[in-house]
Design a protein around this motif. Sequence first.
Motif, PDB file in Angstrom:
ATOM      1  N   ALA A   1      34.315  44.777  35.135  1.00 26.03           N
ATOM      2  CA  ALA A   1      35.328  43.728  35.021  1.00 26.03           C
ATOM      3  C   ALA A   1      35.437  42.966  36.329  1.00 26.03           C
ATOM      4  CB  ALA A   1      36.695  44.338  34.678  1.00 26.03           C
ATOM      5  N   CYS A   2      35.782  41.696  36.212  1.00 28.63           N
ATOM      6  CA  CYS A   2      36.152  40.864  37.354  1.00 28.63           C
ATOM      7  C   CYS A   2      37.614  40.455  37.180  1.00 28.63           C
ATOM      8  CB  CYS A   2      35.276  39.618  37.443  1.00 28.63           C
ATOM      9  SG  CYS A   2      33.519  39.936  37.689  1.00 28.63           S
ATOM     10  N   THR A   3      38.264  40.068  38.262  1.00 26.12           N
ATOM     11  CA  THR A   3      39.655  39.651  38.159  1.00 26.12           C
ATOM     12  C   THR A   3      39.766  38.357  37.355  1.00 26.12           C
ATOM     13  OG1 THR A   3      39.456  38.488  40.271  1.00 26.12           O
ATOM     14  CG2 THR A   3      40.375  40.704  40.339  1.00 26.12           C
ATOM     15  N   GLY A   4      40.916  38.217  36.694  1.00 25.00           N
ATOM     16  CA  GLY A   4      41.204  36.975  36.010  1.00 25.00           C
ATOM     17  C   GLY A   4      41.411  37.111  34.512  1.00 25.00           C
ATOM     18  N   CYS A   5      42.225  36.202  33.977  1.00 23.17           N
ATOM     19  CA  CYS A   5      42.463  36.138  32.537  1.00 23.17           C
ATOM     20  C   CYS A   5      43.061  34.780  32.222  1.00 23.17           C
ATOM     21  CB  CYS A   5      43.420  37.249  32.100  1.00 23.17           C
ATOM     22  SG  CYS A   5      43.626  37.348  30.302  1.00 23.17           S
ATOM     23  N   ASN A   6      42.726  34.244  31.063  1.00 22.80           N
ATOM     24  CA  ASN A   6      43.291  32.959  30.663  1.00 22.80           C
ATOM     25  C   ASN A   6      44.465  33.110  29.704  1.00 22.80           C
ATOM     26  OD1 ASN A   6      41.646  33.823  28.599  1.00 22.80           O
ATOM     27  ND2 ASN A   6      40.590  31.887  28.307  1.00 22.80           N
TER      28      ASN A   6
ATOM     29  N   THR B   1      34.842  44.187  30.111  1.00 22.94           N
ATOM     30  CA  THR B   1      36.096  44.706  29.596  1.00 22.94           C
ATOM     31  C   THR B   1      37.198  44.685  30.652  1.00 22.94           C
ATOM     32  OG1 THR B   1      37.063  46.692  28.537  1.00 22.94           O
ATOM     33  CG2 THR B   1      35.324  47.063  30.148  1.00 22.94           C
ATOM     34  N   TYR B   2      38.336  45.285  30.338  1.00 25.44           N
ATOM     35  CA  TYR B   2      39.512  45.482  31.202  1.00 25.44           C
ATOM     36  C   TYR B   2      40.311  44.208  31.471  1.00 25.44           C
ATOM     37  CZ  TYR B   2      37.194  49.928  32.403  1.00 25.44           C
ATOM     38  OH  TYR B   2      36.568  51.145  32.360  1.00 25.44           O
ATOM     39  N   THR B   3      39.646  43.107  31.857  1.00 28.80           N
ATOM     40  CA  THR B   3      40.334  41.835  32.056  1.00 28.80           C
ATOM     41  C   THR B   3      39.885  40.906  30.921  1.00 28.80           C
ATOM     42  OG1 THR B   3      38.596  41.086  33.581  1.00 28.80           O
ATOM     43  CG2 THR B   3      40.530  42.159  34.554  1.00 28.80           C
ATOM     44  N   GLU B   4      39.697  39.633  31.169  1.00 25.66           N
ATOM     45  CA  GLU B   4      39.146  38.743  30.143  1.00 25.66           C
ATOM     46  C   GLU B   4      37.759  38.291  30.577  1.00 25.66           C
ATOM     47  OE1 GLU B   4      37.698  37.270  27.444  1.00 25.66           O
ATOM     48  OE2 GLU B   4      39.750  37.783  26.854  1.00 25.66           O
ATOM     49  N   PRO B   5      36.721  38.930  30.056  1.00 22.71           N
ATOM     50  CA  PRO B   5      35.359  38.615  30.508  1.00 22.71           C
ATOM     51  C   PRO B   5      34.926  37.184  30.246  1.00 22.71           C
ATOM     52  CG  PRO B   5      35.344  40.115  28.627  1.00 22.71           C
ATOM     53  CD  PRO B   5      36.747  40.032  29.091  1.00 22.71           C
ATOM     54  N   LEU B   6      35.516  36.521  29.279  1.00 23.92           N
ATOM     55  CA  LEU B   6      35.099  35.147  29.002  1.00 23.92           C
ATOM     56  C   LEU B   6      35.444  34.202  30.144  1.00 23.92           C
ATOM     57  CD1 LEU B   6      35.998  34.932  25.212  1.00 23.92           C
ATOM     58  CD2 LEU B   6      33.712  35.049  26.235  1.00 23.92           C
ATOM     59  N   THR B   7      36.350  34.579  31.045  1.00 21.61           N
ATOM     60  CA  THR B   7      36.670  33.718  32.188  1.00 21.61           C
ATOM     61  C   THR B   7      35.574  33.758  33.242  1.00 21.61           C
ATOM     62  OG1 THR B   7      37.974  35.441  33.311  1.00 21.61           O
ATOM     63  CG2 THR B   7      39.156  33.971  31.814  1.00 21.61           C
TER      64      THR B   7
ATOM     65  N   CYS C   1      43.175  30.809  34.808  1.00 21.67           N
ATOM     66  CA  CYS C   1      42.527  32.120  34.940  1.00 21.67           C
ATOM     67  C   CYS C   1      42.478  32.628  36.371  1.00 21.67           C
ATOM     68  CB  CYS C   1      41.115  32.067  34.371  1.00 21.67           C
ATOM     69  SG  CYS C   1      39.985  30.996  35.309  1.00 21.67           S
ATOM     70  N   ARG C   2      42.721  31.748  37.340  1.00 20.44           N
ATOM     71  CA  ARG C   2      42.732  32.080  38.776  1.00 20.44           C
ATOM     72  C   ARG C   2      41.349  32.359  39.361  1.00 20.44           C
ATOM     73  NH1 ARG C   2      47.185  35.400  36.999  1.00 20.44           N
ATOM     74  NH2 ARG C   2      49.213  34.631  37.724  1.00 20.44           N
TER      75      ARG C   2
END
Length: 287
Positions: free
Chosen positions: A77-82, A126-132, A33-34
């Motif tokens: 949103a925050c940066t990152g996605c898995n 939203t926008y990125t992957e919030p679960l990360t 996810c970075r």
Amino acid sequence: MECWYYQKLEDGRVECQLCPHHCHISEGKTGICRSRRNRGGVLTSDVYGRPCSLAIDPIEKKPLYHFHPGTKCLSIACTGCNLRCLNCQNHDISQVSPSEAGHYNLSPSQVVELCKEHHCPGIAYTYTEPLTYLEYITDTARLAHEAGLWNILVTAGYVCQKPLKALLPYLDAANIDLKSFSDDIYMKISGVHLQPILDTILAMRDAGVWIELTNLLIPGINDDRQMIRRMCQWIVSSDLANNPLHFSRFFPRYKMQHIPPTPIRTLKEAKQIATEEGILNIYLGNV
């Protein structure tokens, strides 16, 4: 901010236990996810309190059509996605590290105050992957509920059940991307497996979260009519026939510039299949 779900391993590595990737992360490195980094044997979040994007959106943009229609929400949103979706439309913030994107400094309480200041009845992660960045949204969502605000999650749903269970009491609605009904396609296009997403949908259903599903139809990739039918049959058999299903039109993006937009005919055929299988509320998006 120390992350909540991880295990320390030998030789200074840690195992992140937030999502099914279970990344083994060496000192100074991040997971897929970075945004979750090993610092001295402690897994930390590089994005807690550092959202990269803020906006006020109509709730229909999430898309949510049957949850407080006509209202607006504070989107964060925050940066990152898995996931590693080849067609990602927000790749400039989801497929980069936090250092590659600008950010605000906002604590959970400040996010809630910002939402109230702009007279929004709820917050959308939203926008990125919030679960990360689950720790940040859980802390924010808890304060939002205390302030009488509702919480929306827009997600691909790739998460382990224990972390998800901790978040569910604070969620009111979710739009979940059900990208296909094939594990092979999920792995090829997004780099993850299908079953954890199905598990997330069912866990949200059981927790009483209002669910709407989005299926982006990509020509030649996930538009097989029989697969669409199997997906719709699963939705109905999972007692979700009354929950909206959004078939969304694909446009060339990111690493899939060579694929043409989805024909309108394909979307109409998908809607017909969903109707035949008993889904009651079907919408066509990006048309």
